[in-house]
Motif scaffolding. Structure first.
Motif, PDB file in Angstrom:
ATOM      1  N   ALA A 101       0.837  -1.194   0.000  1.00 36.02           N
ATOM      2  CA  ALA A 101       0.000   0.000   0.000  1.00 36.02           C
ATOM      3  C   ALA A 101       0.874   1.247   0.000  1.00 36.02           C
ATOM      4  O   ALA A 101       1.934   1.286   0.612  1.00 36.02           O
ATOM      5  CB  ALA A 101      -0.907  -0.002   1.229  1.00 36.02           C
ATOM      6  N   GLY A 102       0.422   2.257  -0.696  1.00 35.59           N
ATOM      7  CA  GLY A 102       1.072   3.567  -0.687  1.00 35.59           C
ATOM      8  C   GLY A 102       0.026   4.637  -0.447  1.00 35.59           C
ATOM      9  O   GLY A 102      -1.133   4.348  -0.130  1.00 35.59           O
ATOM     10  N   ASP A 103       0.425   5.876  -0.571  1.00 35.43           N
ATOM     11  CA  ASP A 103      -0.512   6.985  -0.390  1.00 35.43           C
ATOM     12  C   ASP A 103      -1.499   7.015  -1.557  1.00 35.43           C
ATOM     13  O   ASP A 103      -1.097   7.001  -2.724  1.00 35.43           O
ATOM     14  CB  ASP A 103       0.232   8.312  -0.321  1.00 35.43           C
ATOM     15  N   VAL A 104      -2.779   7.033  -1.239  1.00 37.29           N
ATOM     16  CA  VAL A 104      -3.835   7.117  -2.239  1.00 37.29           C
ATOM     17  C   VAL A 104      -4.537   8.464  -2.073  1.00 37.29           C
ATOM     18  O   VAL A 104      -4.984   8.812  -0.977  1.00 37.29           O
ATOM     19  CB  VAL A 104      -4.871   5.988  -2.079  1.00 37.29           C
ATOM     20  N   ARG A 105      -4.617   9.206  -3.158  1.00 39.03           N
ATOM     21  CA  ARG A 105      -5.341  10.489  -3.126  1.00 39.03           C
ATOM     22  C   ARG A 105      -6.733  10.267  -3.705  1.00 39.03           C
ATOM     23  O   ARG A 105      -6.898   9.995  -4.890  1.00 39.03           O
ATOM     24  CB  ARG A 105      -4.584  11.544  -3.942  1.00 39.03           C
ATOM     25  N   TRP A 106      -7.744  10.350  -2.825  1.00 41.82           N
ATOM     26  CA  TRP A 106      -9.133  10.212  -3.246  1.00 41.82           C
ATOM     27  C   TRP A 106      -9.703  11.593  -3.533  1.00 41.82           C
ATOM     28  O   TRP A 106      -9.648  12.482  -2.687  1.00 41.82           O
ATOM     29  CB  TRP A 106      -9.963   9.520  -2.170  1.00 41.82           C
ATOM     30  N   LEU A 107     -10.249  11.771  -4.727  1.00 40.27           N
ATOM     31  CA  LEU A 107     -10.843  13.044  -5.140  1.00 40.27           C
ATOM     32  C   LEU A 107     -12.320  12.824  -5.425  1.00 40.27           C
ATOM     33  O   LEU A 107     -12.674  12.082  -6.355  1.00 40.27           O
ATOM     34  CB  LEU A 107     -10.141  13.589  -6.388  1.00 40.27           C
ATOM     35  N   ARG A 108     -13.182  13.441  -4.632  1.00 41.90           N
ATOM     36  CA  ARG A 108     -14.618  13.282  -4.814  1.00 41.90           C
ATOM     37  C   ARG A 108     -15.098  14.022  -6.051  1.00 41.90           C
ATOM     38  O   ARG A 108     -14.512  15.014  -6.483  1.00 41.90           O
ATOM     39  CB  ARG A 108     -15.382  13.795  -3.595  1.00 41.90           C
ATOM     40  N   SER A 109     -16.190  13.529  -6.617  1.00 42.34           N
ATOM     41  CA  SER A 109     -16.764  14.124  -7.822  1.00 42.34           C
ATOM     42  C   SER A 109     -17.412  15.465  -7.500  1.00 42.34           C
ATOM     43  O   SER A 109     -18.383  15.529  -6.740  1.00 42.34           O
ATOM     44  CB  SER A 109     -17.788  13.166  -8.425  1.00 42.34           C
ATOM     45  N   ASP A 110     -16.839  16.548  -8.047  1.00 42.88           N
ATOM     46  CA  ASP A 110     -17.435  17.876  -7.945  1.00 42.88           C
ATOM     47  C   ASP A 110     -16.948  18.697  -9.125  1.00 42.88           C
ATOM     48  O   ASP A 110     -16.227  18.204  -9.992  1.00 42.88           O
ATOM     49  CB  ASP A 110     -17.103  18.554  -6.604  1.00 42.88           C
TER      50      ASP A 110
END
Length: 345
Positions: free
Chosen positions: A9-18
């Motif tokens: 696992a590494g850093d995951v950047r989650w970007l919400r839909s907007d």
């Protein structure tokens, strides 16, 4: 002999839909691509693909997000872009992959063109439930050759947190041997940075352990977590020669062998790694070609069934992990999953 780390696992950047998704995704994907030294021409490809994925989410999905990260496999690195939504799904995937088919107002390059631009690509859709699209861009040449057992995973933090207390990793059982793979799934107790710190300690102990059996590796992790808040941890050994899997787990980690026609569970014992370790037991199951070992934290429901995901096990493990997380994860908790897919010869 020291083991070889396969992936983790590494850093995951989650970007919400907007409304700002496309710009934010393009900027973040470009940063990741340059960080692994992709050429500017390849950076432009990454940015183009992730912009199309973001625009399609905004135009067609009821709700969704992009997950952007750098993935590493042995000595290789890649930018991985995952588009995840909750519906309405794609009725005709083959049609959507034809050239010239794209969402209204998008760049018009279409899913098929994304597939040609990326080194790794996949799409899986469930009508009325959601779609996952994967695009991966490797540094330093073409994608690695496929292995008999391919592995991948994904984590997502609880809402309001930037880091996840769940983590995972995969390494060889010993040296560079292709005979066996060890998998870690860890759920640090609680949420946020303190839980993430426990996960980091567990992952480091997993990498450094000289154990070649699940119980021995779990003992090493237990010693490393003493004095911390503790964790639920499961270690699996995939035997590539015998086509079997052994699992030793403590705490609330779900582990199962998923097949098209059903699933077989592997038990974990009650307790807390780093605090209260029970008498360890190792459980065993067949892992036939065409099946997958799936391990996940209690941030995902354990009631999902392989039959609910037709065609999923034929895809890349990262896409498999993303779709199961998409359908089974609870918003109120950290979520983490690791998958080992045993390919048909």
């Amino acid at each position: 002999m020291n083991a070889t780390l396969v992936t983790e696992a590494g850093d995951v950047r989650w970007l919400r839909s907007d409304v700002a998704l496309a710009a934010a995704a393009r900027r973040r994907a470009g940063q990741l691509a340059r960080a692994i030294c992709l050429s500017e021409e390849r950076v432009a490809r990454v940015e183009l693909c992730v912009t199309e994925m973001a625009t399609n989410l905004l135009k067609h999905a009821e709700d969704g997000a992009l997950a952007l990260r750098v993935v590493r496999s042995r000595d290789r690195a890649a930018v991985e872009c995952l588009s995840v939504d909750s519906g309405p799904g794609i009725d005709d995937i083959h049609g959507a992959l034809r050239d010239g088919t794209s969402g209204s107002g998008s760049l018009g390059i279409g899913l098929g063109a994304i597939g040609r631009l990326a080194d790794g690509f996949g799409v899986h859709s469930l009508r009325g439930r959601g779609t996952v699209v994967l695009a991966r861009f490797w540094a330093g040449g073409p994608a690695p050759d496929p292995s008999p057992v391919e592995t991948g995973g994904l984590t997502r933090p609880i809402g309001g947190e930037q880091v996840c207390g769940d983590t995972w990793a995969v390494r060889t059982a010993a040296g560079d041997s292709s005979d066996g793979l060890l998998l870690l799934m860890c759920d640090g107790l609680g949420h946020g940075p303190l839980a993430a710190r426990v996960g980091d300690l567990a992952r480091a102990a997993f990498r450094d352990s000289r154990g070649t059996e699940p119980a021995a590796v779990l003992q090493d992790i237990h010693h490393a977590l003493r004095g911390s808040r503790g964790a639920a941890v499961a270690i699996a050994l995939v035997d590539l020669i015998r086509h079997r899997v052994q699992l030793c787990g403590v705490g609330n980690i779900t582990a199962l062998v998923a097949r098209r026609d059903g699933r077989s569970g592997l038990m974990s014992m009650p307790g807390i790694v780093g605090s209260h370790l029970p008498r360890l037991r190792t459980f065993d199951a067949v892992l036939p070609p065409g099946s997958a070992l799936v391990m996940h934290s209690d941030g995902l429901s354990d009631r999902w069934k392989p039959a609910d995901f037709p065609g999923l096990l034929a895809h890349d493990p990262s896409l498999v992990a993303a779709q199961i997380l998409n359908q089974a994860a609870a918003r109120r908790d950290d979520a983490g999953i690791v998958v080992a897919v045993h390919r048909q010869p």
